[in-house]
Structure formats: C-alpha cells, structure tokens
Design an enzyme around this catalytic site. Structure first.
Site, mmCIF file in Angstrom:
data_model
loop_
_atom_site.group_PDB
_atom_site.id
_atom_site.type_symbol
_atom_site.label_atom_id
_atom_site.label_comp_id
_atom_site.label_asym_id
_atom_site.label_seq_id
_atom_site.Cartn_x
_atom_site.Cartn_y
_atom_site.Cartn_z
ATOM 1 N N LYS A 30 0.113 3.962 -0.493
ATOM 2 C CA LYS A 30 -0.214 5.461 0.271
ATOM 3 C C LYS A 30 -0.682 6.864 -0.236
ATOM 4 O O LYS A 30 0.048 6.405 -2.004
ATOM 5 C CB LYS A 30 -0.270 6.123 1.496
ATOM 6 C CG LYS A 30 -0.347 4.414 2.430
ATOM 7 C CD LYS A 30 -0.523 4.429 4.102
ATOM 8 C CE LYS A 30 0.251 3.958 4.712
ATOM 9 N NZ LYS A 30 -0.404 3.990 6.652
ATOM 10 N N SER A 61 3.368 -1.578 10.602
ATOM 11 C CA SER A 61 5.007 -1.788 10.972
ATOM 12 C C SER A 61 5.193 -3.118 10.964
ATOM 13 O O SER A 61 6.177 -3.593 11.294
ATOM 14 C CB SER A 61 4.500 -1.485 12.671
ATOM 15 O OG SER A 61 4.438 0.047 12.681
ATOM 16 N N GLU A 93 -4.836 -5.585 10.719
ATOM 17 C CA GLU A 93 -4.342 -3.895 10.824
ATOM 18 C C GLU A 93 -5.110 -3.673 12.670
ATOM 19 O O GLU A 93 -5.532 -2.943 12.025
ATOM 20 C CB GLU A 93 -4.178 -2.879 9.853
ATOM 21 C CG GLU A 93 -3.907 -4.047 8.291
ATOM 22 C CD GLU A 93 -3.532 -3.055 7.447
ATOM 23 O OE1 GLU A 93 -2.361 -3.077 7.186
ATOM 24 O OE2 GLU A 93 -3.822 -2.222 7.613
ATOM 25 N N HIS A 122 -9.430 0.587 5.090
ATOM 26 C CA HIS A 122 -8.393 1.523 5.618
ATOM 27 C C HIS A 122 -8.544 1.861 6.351
ATOM 28 O O HIS A 122 -9.401 2.620 6.841
ATOM 29 C CB HIS A 122 -7.882 0.905 4.469
ATOM 30 C CG HIS A 122 -5.771 1.685 4.959
ATOM 31 N ND1 HIS A 122 -5.429 2.942 5.843
ATOM 32 C CD2 HIS A 122 -4.762 0.773 4.971
ATOM 33 C CE1 HIS A 122 -4.609 1.801 6.236
ATOM 34 N NE2 HIS A 122 -3.941 1.295 6.210
ATOM 35 N N GLY A 142 1.989 2.343 11.345
ATOM 36 C CA GLY A 142 2.308 3.237 10.510
ATOM 37 C C GLY A 142 3.257 4.318 12.469
ATOM 38 O O GLY A 142 4.013 5.397 12.468
ATOM 39 N N GLU A 184 -6.943 4.722 7.948
ATOM 40 C CA GLU A 184 -7.488 6.061 7.177
ATOM 41 C C GLU A 184 -7.949 6.492 7.376
ATOM 42 O O GLU A 184 -8.289 7.604 7.193
ATOM 43 C CB GLU A 184 -5.463 6.018 6.651
ATOM 44 C CG GLU A 184 -4.273 6.150 8.088
ATOM 45 C CD GLU A 184 -3.114 5.666 6.757
ATOM 46 O OE1 GLU A 184 -2.810 5.396 5.174
ATOM 47 O OE2 GLU A 184 -1.929 4.889 7.306
ATOM 48 N N ASN A 201 0.649 -1.133 0.329
ATOM 49 C CA ASN A 201 -0.316 -0.430 -0.189
ATOM 50 C C ASN A 201 0.692 1.440 0.009
ATOM 51 O O ASN A 201 1.216 1.976 0.808
ATOM 52 C CB ASN A 201 -0.740 0.262 1.025
ATOM 53 C CG ASN A 201 -1.796 0.827 1.072
ATOM 54 O OD1 ASN A 201 -1.715 2.017 0.392
ATOM 55 N ND2 ASN A 201 -2.277 1.362 2.771
HETATM 56 P P1 PGA Z 1 2.523 0.620 7.791
HETATM 57 O O1 PGA Z 1 0.981 0.567 7.351
HETATM 58 O O2 PGA Z 1 3.251 -0.559 7.286
HETATM 59 O O3 PGA Z 1 3.281 1.074 7.180
HETATM 60 O O4 PGA Z 1 2.243 0.025 9.456
HETATM 61 C C1 PGA Z 1 0.426 -0.264 7.100
HETATM 62 C C2 PGA Z 1 -1.055 -0.127 5.990
HETATM 63 O O5 PGA Z 1 -1.298 1.179 6.460
HETATM 64 O O6 PGA Z 1 -1.538 -1.059 5.860
#
Ligand code: PGA
Length: 262
Positions: free
Chosen positions: A16, A222, A185, A111, A191, A113, A14
């Site tokens: 982003k 992460s 997740e 997601h 993140g 976010e 991803n």
């Molecule tokens: P990250 O993000 O690996 O940076 O923690 C995972 C995600 O947002 O799917």
C-alpha cells in the site's frame, strides 16, 4: 483442483502507501530476498508503491527466481509514447508498459480501496485488465462483497456481477486464461483484523471454481501468521494477498515458513 496450484502458493505482498522512505523500502525488500532464497515451493510478489519500484531489483546480489515485482495499480490507456496530443495525456498515471519495462510482472487491479476512494468502477477495472494483459503483465483482479452485502447473503451475487461486468468485455483469449489471477477479498475483512474464516472462504472458492477451473485464486483480508496456512491447506486457495502483515517482517517470515512446510 490442479495439484500444481496447491504445491506452489503465490504470496502477494501489497505494501500500500508504505514505507515512508526508499531506505526502508530497500531494507524490507532485501530482507525478504534473503529470507526466500532457500524457499523453493512458492512465488513471492512484492508490490511496493510506484516510487520505489525502479530501486528494488529481485536479481541484484544473486538470482531469486521465485521473487517478483508487482504494482498496486496501472492505467487503462496504453498510449504511453509520442507527444501529448490530448490522447495519451494522463497526468499522474502510469501505464502497464512502463511497469513492464521496469521489470514488473504482476499488477493488482480493482483493489477495494481504489474502488472506494478513487471511485474505480467495474468498467474502468475491465479496461485496466485488458491493457495490463496486452503489456504482458499478470493482473491480480480483486473481488469482494461489502459487510452489508455479506449480511444480506449476497456474496455470490456480488462476485458474479463483478466478474460479468469486468470480464465479459475482454475476449476469452489464451492471454487471459493463462495470466489472470483472482483475489477474493471481502471488503469488510481488509485491514480490520476481522478475517473471513477459512470454512466460509472455502464456500466462496468452490463457487468461483465453477467458472474458473485452473485460474489461481487468492484469499486476502486480515491474513496473519495464525490463519494463513488454513486458507491454503483447508480452504484450497492458490495463495494469499497480504496487506498489513507484509510490512511486519517477523510475521511475514512466519507465514512464509509455515507455508513452506505445507
Ligand atoms: P490486509 O489487506 O491484509 O491488511 O487486510 C489486504 C489487502 O488490502 O489486500
């Protein structure tokens, strides 16, 4: 657990809202393509921002059948043709059919976010999954608890509620069963560098497996080159959803190489 799922992990990158230019996106994509040419036992899905998708083609310069394109979101209304008559006029949105027509096979839905910043609800997510399936995309449904919920021991309750609200309005069809992918997740792990230890994710995976015997279930939050293999080998996940690390090409390749040995 079905052997096939473990044998061929699904690695979803991803990106982003990155990178800043198309030239960088092409460079990153082409390096991944080159790297995975000889990697047979995994499927790698790159999810770039919408604006780059039509410029990234897994097939140019030779076939890479295990490299696919994914999107980071798609809208819930399928009315993407005909003049805007009110219905079907959704400024700024992209439909799953448009994505399918660009060669996209997967789409991340729900997601955390998007739940947090765009206020996506379980009801919206449910409609998005339904429309994505109709357009023959494979939806990757993100589930996860916040830090507060985790500390109160509510993880399973939260996941069960998300699954109930999102999946119960969708008919339990062959289309759903054969295309749905889940991604656990934990919101607090995304993140932050504060990953969920594989032994803890294993408990969550076993809980989800009670309801989903064969559905691929990914872990995300992460993941790095040191912990990646443990989620597949020790916890038993079917694959990974990678954020930040998928933009660090050396670390990303380390993950691919380590998993290739699993
Ligand atoms: P990250 O993000 O690996 O940076 O923690 C995972 C995600 O947002 O799917």
């Amino acid at each position: 657990m079905p052997r096939l799922i473990i044998m061929r992990p699904l690695i979803v990158a991803n990106w982003k809202m990155n990178p800043l230019t198309l030239a960088e996106a092409k460079k990153l994509f082409n390096s991944v393509k080159k790297e995975i040419k000889n990697v047979k036992n995994m499927e790698v899905v790159i999810c770039p921002p919408f604006s780059y998708i039509s410029n990234l083609n897994p097939s140019t310069g030779g076939q890479t059948p295990n490299l696919k394109l994914g999107a980071q979101n798609a809208f819930w209304d399928p009315s993407d043709n005909g003049p805007p008559t009110g219905q079907g006029a959704y400024t700024g949105e992209i439909s799953p059919t448009m994505l399918k027509n660009l060669g996209v096979d997967y789409v991340i839905i729900g997601h955390s976010e998007r739940r947090r910043y765009l206020k996506e609800t379980n009801e919206m997510i449910s409609k998005k999954i339904k429309t994505a399936l109709k357009a023959k995309l494979k939806p990757i449904l993100c589930l996860g608890e916040t830090e507060k919920e985790m500390k109160r021991g509510k993880t399973k309750e939260v996941l069960e509620n998300q699954l109930k609200e999102i999946l119960s309005p969708i008919p339990n069809s062959k289309l759903l069963i054969s295309n749905l992918i889940l991604a656990y997740e934990p919101v607090w792990a995304i993140g932050t560098g504060n990953f969920c230890r594989s032994e803890n994710t294993k408990k969550v995976l076993l809980f989800l497996r009670k309801f989903f015997k064969k559905t691929p279930i990914l872990y995300g939050g992460s993941v790095n080159s040191q912990n990646a293999v443990s989620y597949i080998r020790e916890a038993g996940f079917s694959g990974l959803l990678l954020g930040g690390v998928s933009l660090d090409i050396q670390e990303f390749f380390k993950i691919i190489k380590n998993l290739n040995r699993v």
